[in-house]
Design an enzyme around this catalytic site. Structure first.
Site, PDB file in Angstrom:
ATOM      1  N   LYS A 175       0.809  -1.088   0.061  1.00 23.94           N
ATOM      2  CA  LYS A 175       0.010   0.198   0.144  1.00 23.94           C
ATOM      3  C   LYS A 175       0.689   1.286   0.077  1.00 23.94           C
ATOM      4  O   LYS A 175       1.577   1.461   1.079  1.00 23.94           O
ATOM      5  CB  LYS A 175      -0.873   0.200   1.135  1.00 23.94           C
ATOM      6  CG  LYS A 175      -1.791   1.227   0.942  1.00 23.94           C
ATOM      7  CD  LYS A 175      -2.558   1.325   2.729  1.00 23.94           C
ATOM      8  CE  LYS A 175      -2.941   2.758   2.461  1.00 23.94           C
ATOM      9  NZ  LYS A 175      -3.492   3.190   3.681  1.00 23.94           N
TER      10      LYS A 175
ATOM     11  N   GLY B 141      -7.880   9.688   8.879  1.00 21.73           N
ATOM     12  CA  GLY B 141      -8.452   9.822  10.451  1.00 21.73           C
ATOM     13  C   GLY B 141      -9.246  10.957  10.574  1.00 21.73           C
ATOM     14  O   GLY B 141      -9.569  11.306  11.723  1.00 21.73           O
TER      15      GLY B 141
ATOM     16  N   ALA C 187      -9.451   5.908   3.338  1.00 16.76           N
ATOM     17  CA  ALA C 187      -9.361   6.816   4.122  1.00 16.76           C
ATOM     18  C   ALA C 187     -10.733   7.668   4.217  1.00 16.76           C
ATOM     19  O   ALA C 187     -11.044   8.066   3.001  1.00 16.76           O
ATOM     20  CB  ALA C 187      -8.028   7.892   3.959  1.00 16.76           C
ATOM     21  N   GLY C 188     -10.891   8.391   5.490  1.00 13.19           N
ATOM     22  CA  GLY C 188     -12.145   9.224   5.342  1.00 13.19           C
ATOM     23  C   GLY C 188     -13.431   8.770   5.766  1.00 13.19           C
ATOM     24  O   GLY C 188     -14.119   9.547   6.353  1.00 13.19           O
TER      25      GLY C 188
ATOM     26  N   THR D  37      -9.535   4.123  11.271  1.00 10.99           N
ATOM     27  CA  THR D  37      -9.816   4.890  12.456  1.00 10.99           C
ATOM     28  C   THR D  37     -11.279   4.914  12.770  1.00 10.99           C
ATOM     29  O   THR D  37     -11.766   4.992  13.911  1.00 10.99           O
ATOM     30  CB  THR D  37      -9.282   6.336  12.254  1.00 10.99           C
ATOM     31  OG1 THR D  37      -7.796   6.322  11.720  1.00 10.99           O
ATOM     32  CG2 THR D  37      -9.344   7.076  13.287  1.00 10.99           C
TER      33      THR D  37
END
Lengths: 65, 257
Positions: free
Chosen positions: B100, B161, B187-188, B210
Site C-alpha cells: 500500500k 483519520g 481514508a475518510g 480509524t
C-alpha cells in the site's frame, strides 16, 4: 565490534547477520534487515559479514492503516 | 446473489471491507476486532524492531496468515526514496509482493504527493510489486497511476483519520467510470453509512482504520461496517431507481372511493 542497530550503539562478537539476529533473539522469518542501506536477502544472512561501524536496521510489522 | 468475488492480480478477496491494524489498545483487541469485521485483508506498517524489549509481542502472532492477507504500507514516507526503501523492506520481510503505497506531501492533511506517488508506482510496478497507491480523489491522477502499473487505485474519501466521509462522491463516481482497475476508497470513512455510500457508488472495496479503532466500541463498529459494506455492494448490484423531482404515488388510483 561496534555497530549501530536501529539507531542504538550495539557491541557484539558475532560476525554475520545470522549470528547477530540469533544473539538478539530475533526470528528471521518476520523481519527485514538492512546493512548500510543495503537490504540483505534472508538466504544470505549466514554469509552476510558485519564490519566495525556498520549501520544496521532491523524492521518488522506493526499496527497501521 | 451470484458469487461476487474481488480478484486482484490473481489474489482472491472474500471481503470488500479491508481493515487497518493501527490505534488499537493491544494486539488482543486488534485480533478480536478484525475477526468481527469479517475482513480477509489487513494493513500493517513497517517499523524498527524494538531491540530494548525483545520479548514484546509481535503483531503477526495475532494474525493467522491462512485467514488474512497482509498489506504492508509505506505510511510516514514523505519522498520517493523512503517509500521505495520501506516497500522493499516490507517485501523482504516476507509476507507478499503487495504494497500500500503512500507518499505523503503534507503533514497536516496527510494528502499524497501525487508526483512522487506516480514515480514510486512506476518503479515498484517494474520491480514486480503489486502496487496499491493511496491517492487523491482525482480522476486524471488515478488514470495516470493505472497507466504506471498500479494494480488498483485507492482514492481518499477525506483526509486520513478525519472521519468526514466521502467529501466528493462525484469524483469517486468519475474515477469508477474511467478506471479499468479496481477502485478502493481509502481514508475518510467515519461510520458505517459512509462505507455503504462508497460501495453503492460501485467501489470495489473500502479500506478503513480509524472509524473502527476510534469508535467507542470498536468491535461493534467493525461489525456494523461489515454489514454496511455488504449492503452497499448489494444495493449497487441491484441498481438504484432514478432520482425524480416530483412525487409518484406508490398506491393505485383505480379502486378509490
Amino acid at each position: 565490534m561496534n555497530l549501530k542497530v536501529n539507531g542504538e550503539d550495539y557491541q557484539t562478537l558475532k560476525e554475520t547477520v545470522a549470528g547477530l539476529l540469533q544473539e538478539m533473539e530475533i526470528q528471521s522469518g518476520r523481519v527485514a534487515v538492512e546493512v548500510n542501506l543495503k537490504i540483505i536477502k534472508k538466504a544470505d544472512y549466514d554469509n552476510a559479514r558485519l564490519s566495525e561501524g556498520d549501520v544496521i536496521e532491523i524492521v518488522n510489522f506493526v499496527g497501521g492503516g | 446473489m451470484k458469487e461476487d468475488k474481488l480478484i486482484i492480480q490473481g489474489i482472491e478477496f472474500k471481503s470488500r471491507f479491508w481493515i487497518g491494524t493501527g490505534k488499537y489498545k493491544d494486539f488482543d483487541e486488534t485480533a478480536r476486532v478484525i475477526e468481527a469485521s469479517g475482513s480477509d485483508m489487513v494493513t500493517v506498517a513497517v517499523r524498527r524492531v524494538n531491540i530494548t524489549d525483545r520479548k514484546s509481542p509481535n503483531l503477526l502472532d495475532f494474525l493467522d496468515p491462512k485467514k488474512y492477507k497482509i498489506l504492508p504500507n509505506t505510511a510516514g514516507c514523505y519522498n520517493v526514496e523512503d517509500a521505495l526503501r520501506y516497500s522493499r523492506l516490507a517485501r523482504e520481510a516476507g509476507v507478499s509482493d503487495m504494497i500500500k503505497l503512500e507518499v505523503i506531501g503534507d503533514e497536516r492533511t496527510l494528502f499524497p504527493d501525487v508526483i512522487g506517488l506516480l514515480r514510486a508506482t512506476e518503479i515498484l510496478a517494474k520491480e514486480g510489486f503489486i502496487v496499491f497507491p493511496y491517492t487523491n480523489d482525482d480522476p486524471v491522477m488515478c488514470k495516470r497511476l493505472e497507466d504506471a502499473g498500479a494494480a488498483v487505485v485507492m482514492p481518499l474519501g477525506a483526509p486520513i483519520g478525519s472521519g468526514l466521509g466521502l467529501r466528493n462522491p462525484y469524483n469517486i463516481k468519475i474515477i469508477l467510470e474511467a478506471s479499468s482497475v479496481p477502485v478502493i476508497v481509502d481514508a475518510g470513512v467515519g461510520i458505517a453509512s459512509d462505507a455503504a455510500v462508497a460501495m453503492e457508488l460501485g467501489c470495489d472495496a473500502v479500506l478503513i482504520n480509524t472509524a473502527v479503532a476510534g469508535a467507542k466500541d470498536p468491535m461493534a463498529m467493525a461489525e456494523a461496517i461489515k454489514y454496511a459494506v455488504m449492503a452497499g455492494r448489494l444495493a449497487y448490484k441491484a441498481g438504484r431507481m432514478p432520482k425524480k423531482l416530483y412525487a409518484t404515488a406508490s398506491s393505485p388510483i383505480d379502486g378509490m372511493l
